[in-house]
Design a protein around this motif. Sequence first.
Motif, PDB file in Angstrom:
ATOM      1  N   ILE A  77       0.859  -1.191   0.000  1.00  0.00           N
ATOM      2  CA  ILE A  77       0.000   0.000   0.000  1.00  0.00           C
ATOM      3  C   ILE A  77       0.894   1.240   0.000  1.00  0.00           C
ATOM      4  N   ARG A  78       0.637   2.147  -0.932  1.00  0.00           N
ATOM      5  CA  ARG A  78       1.438   3.359  -1.076  1.00  0.00           C
ATOM      6  C   ARG A  78       0.531   4.585  -1.244  1.00  0.00           C
ATOM      7  N   GLY A  79       1.051   5.749  -0.820  1.00  0.00           N
ATOM      8  CA  GLY A  79       0.350   7.021  -1.012  1.00  0.00           C
ATOM      9  C   GLY A  79      -0.513   7.437   0.154  1.00  0.00           C
ATOM     10  N   ASN A  80      -0.601   6.605   1.186  1.00  0.00           N
ATOM     11  CA  ASN A  80      -1.456   6.914   2.347  1.00  0.00           C
ATOM     12  C   ASN A  80      -0.650   7.645   3.408  1.00  0.00           C
ATOM     13  N   PHE A  81      -0.542   8.966   3.278  1.00  0.00           N
ATOM     14  CA  PHE A  81       0.212   9.754   4.241  1.00  0.00           C
ATOM     15  C   PHE A  81      -0.609  10.040   5.495  1.00  0.00           C
ATOM     16  N   VAL A  82      -1.937  10.087   5.350  1.00  0.00           N
ATOM     17  CA  VAL A  82      -2.825  10.356   6.480  1.00  0.00           C
ATOM     18  C   VAL A  82      -3.632   9.108   6.845  1.00  0.00           C
ATOM     19  N   THR A  83      -4.180   8.465   5.851  1.00  0.00           N
ATOM     20  CA  THR A  83      -5.070   7.315   6.083  1.00  0.00           C
ATOM     21  C   THR A  83      -4.292   6.105   6.603  1.00  0.00           C
ATOM     22  N   ARG A  84      -4.814   5.501   7.635  1.00  0.00           N
ATOM     23  CA  ARG A  84      -4.163   4.322   8.194  1.00  0.00           C
ATOM     24  C   ARG A  84      -4.228   3.154   7.216  1.00  0.00           C
ATOM     25  N   GLU A  85      -3.148   2.376   7.194  1.00  0.00           N
ATOM     26  CA  GLU A  85      -3.084   1.220   6.286  1.00  0.00           C
ATOM     27  C   GLU A  85      -4.179   0.217   6.601  1.00  0.00           C
ATOM     28  N   SER A  86      -4.529   0.078   7.877  1.00  0.00           N
ATOM     29  CA  SER A  86      -5.570  -0.874   8.270  1.00  0.00           C
ATOM     30  C   SER A  86      -6.929  -0.500   7.696  1.00  0.00           C
ATOM     31  N   ILE A  87      -7.177   0.803   7.514  1.00  0.00           N
ATOM     32  CA  ILE A  87      -8.444   1.268   6.937  1.00  0.00           C
ATOM     33  C   ILE A  87      -8.520   0.869   5.467  1.00  0.00           C
ATOM     34  N   ILE A  88      -7.400   1.016   4.763  1.00  0.00           N
ATOM     35  CA  ILE A  88      -7.358   0.634   3.349  1.00  0.00           C
ATOM     36  C   ILE A  88      -7.492  -0.880   3.208  1.00  0.00           C
ATOM     37  N   SER A  89      -6.781  -1.616   4.043  1.00  0.00           N
ATOM     38  CA  SER A  89      -6.835  -3.083   3.978  1.00  0.00           C
ATOM     39  C   SER A  89      -8.238  -3.610   4.216  1.00  0.00           C
ATOM     40  N   ARG A  90      -8.997  -2.910   5.042  1.00  0.00           N
ATOM     41  CA  ARG A  90     -10.360  -3.331   5.358  1.00  0.00           C
ATOM     42  C   ARG A  90     -11.257  -3.334   4.120  1.00  0.00           C
ATOM     43  N   ASP A  91     -10.955  -2.466   3.158  1.00  0.00           N
ATOM     44  CA  ASP A  91     -11.768  -2.358   1.945  1.00  0.00           C
ATOM     45  C   ASP A  91     -11.334  -3.316   0.843  1.00  0.00           C
ATOM     46  N   LEU A  92     -10.283  -4.072   1.067  1.00  0.00           N
ATOM     47  CA  LEU A  92      -9.801  -5.006   0.044  1.00  0.00           C
ATOM     48  C   LEU A  92     -10.532  -6.340   0.185  1.00  0.00           C
ATOM     49  N   PRO A  93     -11.172  -6.823  -0.876  1.00  0.00           N
ATOM     50  CA  PRO A  93     -11.934  -8.082  -0.797  1.00  0.00           C
ATOM     51  C   PRO A  93     -11.060  -9.318  -0.969  1.00  0.00           C
ATOM     52  N   PHE A  94      -9.765  -9.175  -0.725  1.00  0.00           N
ATOM     53  CA  PHE A  94      -8.852 -10.320  -0.843  1.00  0.00           C
ATOM     54  C   PHE A  94      -7.744 -10.173   0.199  1.00  0.00           C
ATOM     55  N   HIS A  95      -7.109 -11.290   0.494  1.00  0.00           N
ATOM     56  CA  HIS A  95      -6.001 -11.325   1.445  1.00  0.00           C
ATOM     57  C   HIS A  95      -4.864 -12.158   0.849  1.00  0.00           C
ATOM     58  N   THR A  96      -3.686 -11.951   1.368  1.00  0.00           N
ATOM     59  CA  THR A  96      -2.542 -12.756   0.949  1.00  0.00           C
ATOM     60  C   THR A  96      -2.848 -14.240   1.182  1.00  0.00           C
ATOM     61  N   GLY A  97      -2.650 -15.032   0.142  1.00  0.00           N
ATOM     62  CA  GLY A  97      -2.916 -16.467   0.239  1.00  0.00           C
ATOM     63  C   GLY A  97      -4.221 -16.893  -0.396  1.00  0.00           C
ATOM     64  N   ASP A  98      -5.136 -15.931  -0.642  1.00  0.00           N
ATOM     65  CA  ASP A  98      -6.399 -16.267  -1.319  1.00  0.00           C
ATOM     66  C   ASP A  98      -6.133 -16.649  -2.777  1.00  0.00           C
ATOM     67  N   ILE A  99      -7.015 -17.456  -3.343  1.00  0.00           N
ATOM     68  CA  ILE A  99      -6.934 -17.758  -4.779  1.00  0.00           C
ATOM     69  C   ILE A  99      -7.155 -16.471  -5.562  1.00  0.00           C
ATOM     70  N   PHE A 100      -6.327 -16.229  -6.538  1.00  0.00           N
ATOM     71  CA  PHE A 100      -6.390 -14.977  -7.294  1.00  0.00           C
ATOM     72  C   PHE A 100      -7.697 -14.872  -8.067  1.00  0.00           C
ATOM     73  N   ASP A 101      -8.291 -13.675  -8.020  1.00  0.00           N
ATOM     74  CA  ASP A 101      -9.519 -13.380  -8.761  1.00  0.00           C
ATOM     75  C   ASP A 101      -9.379 -11.975  -9.310  1.00  0.00           C
ATOM     76  N   SER A 102      -9.254 -11.838 -10.622  1.00  0.00           N
ATOM     77  CA  SER A 102      -9.042 -10.527 -11.243  1.00  0.00           C
ATOM     78  C   SER A 102     -10.196  -9.573 -10.985  1.00  0.00           C
ATOM     79  N   ASN A 103     -11.409 -10.087 -10.806  1.00  0.00           N
ATOM     80  CA  ASN A 103     -12.565  -9.220 -10.551  1.00  0.00           C
ATOM     81  C   ASN A 103     -12.435  -8.467  -9.229  1.00  0.00           C
TER      82      ASN A 103
END
Length: 208
Positions: A92-118
């Motif tokens: 994650i890059r460019g988040n000078f104010v926003t916490r990384e955890s807030i951005i991660s919360r909006d991601l519908p995938f996690h490391t280790g999940d089967i890849f889905d381009s959608n």
Amino acid sequence: EQVEKVEIAFVGAHTQTEAQVRKVLTLKEGKPYTTEALRADQLLLSNFFNSVGHLNTDPDATTSTWSADHSRVTIRWVITEGELVRFGPIIIRGNFVTRESIISRDLPFHTGDIFDSNKLLEAQQNLLGRGIFTSVSVTTNPGATDELVLEARQKHWSLRRNPMPVLVQVTERYDNKGEIGVFVGVSTDNPLYSTANYLWRNFAGTGI
């Protein structure tokens, strides 16, 4: 020109079934045939396999055959799925104010999940929907510049990565720290009344 028959042939091990592949296709038995429709089906098949973790699948219809008078075609799709790809590290890059955890919360995938381009587009839409970013890009294989890709093709290097790293690049809003809301109305007790509030966006980097 008309489609007479559609055949599906898998090469090697595969996770998807013939029935699942047929649901994706638009060129079916009895349908008019065009080269544009065949290319569209090839793209649909590639996108389908990308959504179930098989990024390197290249559906091939070059062994299709025509009738003697070239009025009917038997389309033969040859599919080699390749290895199953998973999501790798998420950068994650460019988040000078926003916490990384807030951005991660909006991601519908996690490391280790089967890849889905959608899910890449879904993540972008989720983050833009917060209203605290002016731009969001979610891309795979960071570092693979156009120049590197061209050189890899010329020198026959493989740029395939598994697990697949993902770069989330955001640009935060600085032109609008908050919003003022003013409401005016009437009531039985007061002929005219008004209220005001202030909605602070991205307070302390929490996305609120």
